[in-house]
Every structure is written in structure tokens, then in C-alpha cells.
Design an enzyme around this catalytic site. Sequence first.
Site, PDB file in Angstrom:
ATOM      1  N   GLY A 237      27.293  37.162  45.312  1.00 50.51           N
ATOM      2  CA  GLY A 237      26.450  36.075  44.831  1.00 50.51           C
ATOM      3  C   GLY A 237      27.242  34.835  44.450  1.00 50.51           C
ATOM      4  CE  LYS A 238      28.947  35.481  38.494  1.00 51.40           C
ATOM      5  NZ  LYS A 238      28.259  36.761  38.770  1.00 51.40           N
ATOM      6  CB  CYS A 354      26.734  39.863  33.040  1.00 56.25           C
ATOM      7  SG  CYS A 354      27.051  41.474  33.780  1.00 56.25           S
TER       8      CYS A 354
END
Length: 405
Positions: A237-238, A354
Site C-alpha cells: 500500500g505505501k 500502526c
Amino acid sequence: MRLHRNLCFAVIDGLHQIFNENEYADKVVQQLLKRDKRWGSRDRGFIAETTYEIVRYKRLYAEIANVKAPYDRDNLWRLFAVWATLKGIRLPDWKYFYDTPTRKIKGRFDELSKVRKYRESIPDWMDSLGLEELGESVWTNEITKQNEQADVILRVNTLKTNKKDLRLKLQSENIETEFLPQHASALRLKERANVFRTEAFKKGWFEVQDASSQLVADFLDVKSGMKVVDACAGAGGKTLHLASLMENKGQIIAMDIYESKLKKLKVRARRNGVHNVELKVIDSTKPIKKLHGKADRLLIDAPCSGLGVLRRNPDAKWKLTPEFIDNIKDTQTEALHQYSKMVKPGGKMVYATCSILPSENEKQIDKFLTSEMGKAFTFVKDKKVLAHKSGYDGFYMALLEKINE
């Protein structure tokens, strides 16, 4: 609301897999939704939301129903009955609901709701840890927010489109979105929908990525033409966000210890039109050593407890253990020491998690900077995102710069 037998059975089957077979809730729900092609969006929504809600409040509902793990099917129906009663849903005349003490359920709920560990449905050890690390007020507010359903946030793929055009395209597919002022590439869905079926998704115009997660790539301060290493890339995703910020120019080396995750990244990259990413499996120390002193930018999106994303993964409350968190802190320390060697003098790195625990975040950075390896770096800035303040996932990111020798 009227309960439909086949939908309720699907929920019970899902809870059995999650609670008794230790399967991941998101994967179980995905499988359940494919069970009957005749189910419409409202049916699928009921199954997904009910399953997640009972997983989220498992401890509270189990205390009210007076049942203990492992849960046989009768006990799972009792949990379901508690959920339905508290939602004000009239129970049908099915054998599973005979003798359901409706009034007693509401009384027990009022009584247990005065105690945080029951009200927010968390293990004793997690409540103690959150209290110790964050204090009464912050922990209470944060764990309350972590029990709310998360918004669906999209990140526009600027290699293919822009926010305005993506919004219009989704609107043409009956999906309404809105801009998020503090997040340059984010759109929020006004109502939940299956965005993966849209033409916009198939064309690679967006990825689903929480607003807090989208801050990380921006924090790394990448430029077109740089050599960037994403050391814990996962499914990417990043990585994909970095590629769009770099306008597909330069090189991104996406690394992970799991080849299966990198294969997913390869598929996503193709859909996104990303072609400046090279995939490397960390199967020994060699891939790291080859990159010593070579990276302009390094992202360490470190493995963590995930206590900042419980809204998305409520079953993690029941899978996490204190021992896991102790071990993951050692993994984080090791990652900082080993991966930071890839940054070249004058280069920068971001350490991100996270998690909302200072012991996984600020304290890891403090420990690293006072170590022999860390003395080569200076602290630039950090950012801590709490769900109850931002409305999005809990995250931490720290930017460090390697001293130019």
C-alpha cells in the site's frame, strides 16, 4: 428489522470459524459473502456488520450470556441473542431463542457498561497495558473509538487520475465520496460500498488506504529519481503511494520476508501502472548488505501490535498476547538496527507503526538514537495519530536523517 434464518446461520458459521478455529475475521467474512449469489447488498451488509459487531464485543456479550470459550453452537446463538436484544431486534420464534431472558440481558448490560474492560470488551492485560502506557483519559477515549466501525478511505492514484475525476467517476457508478481537507490524496465514502467491483478500481485509479496510513509516504519526503527502499513492504500500500509521489521515476526496492505478500504487490503495481518497483525477498542477510549506504530514503513500516487499527481488525483483541507484544518490540529494535544501514549519508528514513503504544513508538526511537548505530542519525520530527482525535487509524511515524560524513 426482521431476522432471516439463512443470514443468521451464516453469521453463526462465521463466528464458529473465528472464535473456535482461530481464523481471521476479514477472510471469514469474505468467504461468507460468496455463499449465496442471490444475496443482495443489504443481505451481505447484515452478515458482515453483525459478524464484526459480535467479534468486537465478544467479551461483553459472553459475560452477559454467561458463556465461556470454546463456544458450541448453542453458545454462539446465545451471543447472537444478546446482540439482537441490545439492538432492539425482536427475536423470532426459533428454538435457538427459547427462554432468552431479554430483561436480564438489558440489566446486565447496564451493570457491566460501568466497567471499561467489559464496556469496550477487551482482555484484562490489554486494559492494564493501555492504562499504564497512555493514562486513564487517553486510553479510555482511544479504546472507545477503536470499537467504532472504520470509514472506507480511498487514495487516488495520481499516476492515472486526480481526486476530482475519481470522485466523478465513482459518482457515475453510484458511489458518493467527499474530500478530506487534511489529506491530499484521500476520498471518504459517504456510505459503505463494494468499491472493488467498480470500473475505477479495475483501471487502477485508486487503492483503499486509511487516511492515517496515507500520511506515512508523504512523511518520507521522496523526490522523483531517488533510490527508495521500503523494507517491510508487505502487499505494498505505501510502496504504491511512494511510486505515485515519485511520478514513476527513480527506483523503489520493495522488500519483505514473505514472498506471498510481494506477489500481491506485483499484481497491484500492474493495475496501478507502477513500473519503478523492484521486489526483493529478505531470505538472508545478503539483500540488506547489498544495499548498505545506497538508499536516499528508507521506510521501515515495522511489524507491531496493531493496537491502532483494532477498528479494522477487531479479532486481533482476542489473538494478541502480552508475549507477542514483548517479542514484536525486539523485532522492531532489530529492524531499526539492521535496515538503517541501507541509508546513505545525508539520506532519510521513516520508522512507522500502526500502534498507539509509546513503547513501540517514541521509546523505540529514543533507544535507537542512543545506540551505537543510531548515533549516525539525527531526529528530524515525529507524528502521533490517535483515532479519537483524528477520526482515523492510530499511527506513529518518525523521520530521522543520517549525518552527512
